[in-house]
Scaffold this active site. Structure first.
Site, PDB file in Angstrom:
ATOM      1  N   ALA A 154     -14.919 108.534  32.683  1.00 34.05           N
ATOM      2  CA  ALA A 154     -13.927 108.969  32.250  1.00 34.05           C
ATOM      3  C   ALA A 154     -14.312 110.509  31.660  1.00 34.05           C
ATOM      4  O   ALA A 154     -15.422 110.858  31.740  1.00 34.05           O
ATOM      5  CB  ALA A 154     -13.803 108.189  30.796  1.00 34.05           C
ATOM      6  N   GLY A 161     -16.483 104.706  33.300  1.00 34.35           N
ATOM      7  CA  GLY A 161     -15.104 104.613  33.933  1.00 34.35           C
ATOM      8  C   GLY A 161     -14.907 104.325  35.626  1.00 34.35           C
ATOM      9  O   GLY A 161     -14.031 103.836  35.982  1.00 34.35           O
ATOM     10  N   GLU A 174     -16.209 101.193  36.401  1.00 35.37           N
ATOM     11  CA  GLU A 174     -15.207 100.127  35.849  1.00 35.37           C
ATOM     12  C   GLU A 174     -13.891 100.096  36.722  1.00 35.37           C
ATOM     13  O   GLU A 174     -13.330  99.172  36.900  1.00 35.37           O
ATOM     14  CB  GLU A 174     -14.670 100.506  34.408  1.00 35.37           C
ATOM     15  N   GLU A 215     -22.319 104.671  28.706  1.00 36.27           N
ATOM     16  CA  GLU A 215     -21.642 104.844  27.491  1.00 36.27           C
ATOM     17  C   GLU A 215     -22.376 104.879  26.198  1.00 36.27           C
ATOM     18  O   GLU A 215     -22.148 105.616  25.390  1.00 36.27           O
ATOM     19  CB  GLU A 215     -20.436 103.969  27.296  1.00 36.27           C
TER      20      GLU A 215
END
Ligand code: COA
Length: 260
Positions: A66, A112, A115, A135
């Site tokens: 992200a 992300g 993911e 993270e």
């Protein structure tokens, strides 16, 4: 439609969705996620698209996570909304899609990015890819389904080790633990993803959609996966593709499925 952060390329019935923010290692900012939602929804609806390959622009990254620069001003409410919106509009859309989606992991797949790859139905990685969920190095946990999908793919012990240490794994290690389906040389990455997808596209499309739904049911709370399978199996008998598949077998010819 023209996108700022995605490239869409069609090759026969395969649609490539390429995350195209190479200077930021294809990090997923809000704008990219919004575009991904539109592109995916369109692809799942389109009669001309049979399946999707998601990859990253350039040779260095699939998606490096992200976009961390958008995190700085978020509070508890903002963080919760970011995760909920991302999961419902992109990651769950891919996982629950009615057409096969393959991640072609061409470099870093972090946070992300991993993911996103894990939401896809199948993962093919180039041998220089590196994957991880870093993270906790930011004081966060994965928010786009990573704690759930990594656990489903590699088991609780390995998932907790990867998430708590934040260590990256190599493509070879990812293959060993079941995180990716195949590891290939970089030049073979897209051909391998296409080979798998073309094989799936030669099968009965409604049966493929039903298989995705039934397999996904295994990981859904409050859903009886065995019952989902029974219903899906039964519904297949009402399709033209089933009649065609059985006729073709009996007549010793190749089936021509129409997705009806
Ligand atoms: N969010 C925002 N920007 C990112 C990013 C992310 N997740 N990952 C990389 N970038 C940006 C960098 O800030 C840099 O931008 P700049 O040139 O404007 O400074 C550019 O992409 C290139 O990255 P850089 O860090 O210089 O490349 P590198 O080869 O030295 O390192 C990584 C590569 C992947 C190890 C490193 O970029 C990294 O750790 N990224 C963050 C990974 C992460 O924590 N992801 C999970 C987020 S929840």
């Amino acid at each position: 439609m023209d996108f700022q952060n995605l490239l869409i390329q069609n090759k026969g019935r395969i649609q490539y969705i390429i995350i195209n923010r190479e200077s930021k290692l294809n990090a997923l900012n809000k704008a990219t996620l919004a575009e991904l939602h539109i592109a995916l929804t369109d692809a799942f609806k389109s009669d001309s698209v049979g399946g999707i390959i998601i990859t990253g622009a350039g040779t260095k990254a699939f998606v490096a996570g992200a976009d961390i620069s958008e995190f700085a001003d978020l509070d508890i409410k903002g963080g919760t909304e970011l995760a909920r919106l991302g999961q419902s509009t992109v990651f769950d859309v891919i996982a629950n899609g009615n057409k096969p989606v393959i991640a072609a992991v061409n470099g870093f797949a972090l946070g992300g990015g991993l993911e996103l790859a894990m939401a896809c139905h199948i993962r093919v990685a180039s041998d220089n890819a590196k994957m991880g969920l870093p993270e906790v190095t930011l004081g966060l946990i994965p928010g786009y389904g990573g704690t759930q999908r990594l656990t489903q793919l590699v088991g609780r012990g390995k998932a907790l080790e990867m998430i708590m240490t934040a260590d990256m794994v190599t493509a070879a290690d990812a293959f060993t633990i079941g995180l990716v389906n195949h590891v290939v040389f970089p030049d073979d990455l897209l051909p391998k993803a296409e080979e798998i997808l073309n094989k799936i596209l030669s099968r009965a499309p409604l049966a493929i959609a039903s298989a995705i739904k039934a397999v996904n049911a295994a990981a859904k709370d409050g859903v009886n996966g065995f019952e989902t399978e029974i219903q899906g199996f039964g519904n297949c008998f009402g399709t033209e593709d089933f009649k065609e598949g059985v006729s073709a077998f009996l007549q010793k010819r190749k089936a021509e499925f129409k997705g009806k």
